[in-house]
Design a protein around this motif. Sequence first.
Motif, PDB file in Angstrom:
ATOM      1  N   ALA A 115       0.829  -1.208   0.000  1.00  0.00           N
ATOM      2  CA  ALA A 115       0.000   0.000   0.000  1.00  0.00           C
ATOM      3  C   ALA A 115       0.862   1.257   0.000  1.00  0.00           C
ATOM      4  CB  ALA A 115      -0.950  -0.005   1.190  1.00  0.00           C
ATOM      5  N   ALA A 145      -5.417   5.982  -5.582  1.00  0.00           N
ATOM      6  CA  ALA A 145      -6.238   5.616  -4.414  1.00  0.00           C
ATOM      7  C   ALA A 145      -6.770   4.191  -4.560  1.00  0.00           C
ATOM      8  CB  ALA A 145      -7.386   6.603  -4.248  1.00  0.00           C
ATOM      9  N   LYS A 146      -7.187   3.850  -5.755  1.00  0.00           N
ATOM     10  CA  LYS A 146      -7.693   2.497  -6.002  1.00  0.00           C
ATOM     11  C   LYS A 146      -6.586   1.461  -5.817  1.00  0.00           C
ATOM     12  CE  LYS A 146     -10.367  -0.017  -9.483  1.00  0.00           C
ATOM     13  NZ  LYS A 146     -10.943   0.073 -10.833  1.00  0.00           N
ATOM     14  N   MET A 171      -4.001   1.722  -3.788  1.00  0.00           N
ATOM     15  CA  MET A 171      -3.812   1.594  -2.340  1.00  0.00           C
ATOM     16  C   MET A 171      -4.891   0.713  -1.719  1.00  0.00           C
ATOM     17  SD  MET A 171      -2.779   5.380  -1.083  1.00  0.00           S
ATOM     18  CE  MET A 171      -1.297   6.187  -1.604  1.00  0.00           C
ATOM     19  N   GLU A 172      -6.131   0.983  -2.093  1.00  0.00           N
ATOM     20  CA  GLU A 172      -7.242   0.192  -1.560  1.00  0.00           C
ATOM     21  C   GLU A 172      -7.104  -1.280  -1.945  1.00  0.00           C
ATOM     22  OE1 GLU A 172     -10.701   2.167  -3.130  1.00  0.00           O
ATOM     23  OE2 GLU A 172     -10.440   3.901  -1.811  1.00  0.00           O
ATOM     24  N   MET A 173      -6.763  -1.529  -3.196  1.00  0.00           N
ATOM     25  CA  MET A 173      -6.627  -2.893  -3.676  1.00  0.00           C
ATOM     26  C   MET A 173      -5.479  -3.612  -2.974  1.00  0.00           C
ATOM     27  SD  MET A 173      -6.566  -4.082  -7.671  1.00  0.00           S
ATOM     28  CE  MET A 173      -8.075  -3.207  -8.083  1.00  0.00           C
ATOM     29  N   LEU A 214      -4.518  -3.108  -0.016  1.00  0.00           N
ATOM     30  CA  LEU A 214      -4.951  -3.391   1.356  1.00  0.00           C
ATOM     31  C   LEU A 214      -5.992  -4.502   1.459  1.00  0.00           C
ATOM     32  CD1 LEU A 214      -5.045   0.244   2.738  1.00  0.00           C
ATOM     33  CD2 LEU A 214      -3.465  -1.576   3.420  1.00  0.00           C
ATOM     34  N   VAL A 215      -6.654  -4.827   0.360  1.00  0.00           N
ATOM     35  CA  VAL A 215      -7.655  -5.903   0.422  1.00  0.00           C
ATOM     36  C   VAL A 215      -7.225  -7.164  -0.320  1.00  0.00           C
ATOM     37  CG1 VAL A 215      -9.561  -4.272   0.686  1.00  0.00           C
ATOM     38  CG2 VAL A 215      -9.066  -5.209  -1.569  1.00  0.00           C
ATOM     39  N   LYS A 260     -20.024  -0.675   2.485  1.00  0.00           N
ATOM     40  CA  LYS A 260     -18.665  -0.744   1.923  1.00  0.00           C
ATOM     41  C   LYS A 260     -18.322  -2.160   1.437  1.00  0.00           C
ATOM     42  CE  LYS A 260     -17.406   3.482   2.815  1.00  0.00           C
ATOM     43  NZ  LYS A 260     -17.175   4.432   1.762  1.00  0.00           N
ATOM     44  N   GLU A 305     -18.224  -2.847  -2.513  1.00  0.00           N
ATOM     45  CA  GLU A 305     -17.059  -2.181  -3.101  1.00  0.00           C
ATOM     46  C   GLU A 305     -15.773  -2.965  -2.778  1.00  0.00           C
ATOM     47  OE1 GLU A 305     -14.662   1.943  -2.201  1.00  0.00           O
ATOM     48  OE2 GLU A 305     -16.828   1.966  -1.969  1.00  0.00           O
ATOM     49  N   THR A 306     -15.663  -3.446  -1.558  1.00  0.00           N
ATOM     50  CA  THR A 306     -14.491  -4.216  -1.142  1.00  0.00           C
ATOM     51  C   THR A 306     -14.411  -5.527  -1.914  1.00  0.00           C
ATOM     52  OG1 THR A 306     -14.605  -3.224   1.045  1.00  0.00           O
ATOM     53  CG2 THR A 306     -13.319  -5.240   0.851  1.00  0.00           C
ATOM     54  N   LEU A 341     -13.307  -4.821  -5.484  1.00  0.00           N
ATOM     55  CA  LEU A 341     -11.860  -4.577  -5.568  1.00  0.00           C
ATOM     56  C   LEU A 341     -11.076  -5.884  -5.533  1.00  0.00           C
ATOM     57  CD1 LEU A 341     -11.239  -1.526  -3.204  1.00  0.00           C
ATOM     58  CD2 LEU A 341     -10.654  -1.660  -5.629  1.00  0.00           C
TER      59      LEU A 341
END
Length: 190
Positions: free
Chosen positions: A43, A58-59, A61-63, A65-66, A106, A109-110, A113
Motif C-alpha cells: 500500500a 487511491a484504487k 492503495m485500496e486494492m 490493502l484488500v 462498503k 465495493e471491497t 476490488l
Amino acid sequence: METGQLFEFMELVGRLKHMKRTGWLRFGIDDAETIAGHMYRMAVLALLVDTEENINKAKVMEMALVHDLAEAIVGDITPHCGVPVAEKHRREDEAMVEISKLLGNKGPETLKLFREYESRDSPEAKFVKDLDRLDLIMQAYEYEKRDQTHGKLEEFFAASTEHISHPLLKKIANEILTRRAELTPPTVEH
C-alpha cells in the motif's frame, strides 16, 4: 454500518498482523514477515504511481490493502500447499463474500476490488500484482542479506521477477537484483 459487524471485521484484520507468510515459514526464515506487513508495504509503494499514468492511485492503495484480506479466514495458501489453484480462488472468494457482509455498504465495493485484483482486468489490478511480486523479491533480498544466505531464496526471484511488467517497478526489481548480486556468498568451510 453496524458496530458489532465492524468489531468482527477488526478481529479478522487483526489476525493478519500475526499470521506469518507461508513461503517464508517453508524456508525456515526466522522472524518471518506477516501478511499485514506485506500488505502494508504494498500500500505504501502505491505512492509510486505517477499521476501522469492511467492508474488510479487511491484504487491501487485500496486494492493492495484488500488483496490478501481473505487469508484472515483461509490462511496463506501457496502453490506448495497442495491446494489446486481453482480451489484456492474459490475459498478466497467465499471468504471475501463473508468479510464483505461485515462491512455494510462498503462490502460490495471491497468485494469488487478483490475480484478485480484476482481477474487482473484493470491497470490498477495489474499494477498491484506487480507490487505483490516486487514486495516478494524485496523481502527475499532482505532475508538473504540479513541471514547471509545468498542464493537460498532463488525460487522466489525466479518465480516473480520476470513477470513484473510495469516499467518503474521493473527498474526497481532490477535494482534489487543488482544489489543481490553484490551480496557476498556464504563461504564454504572445508
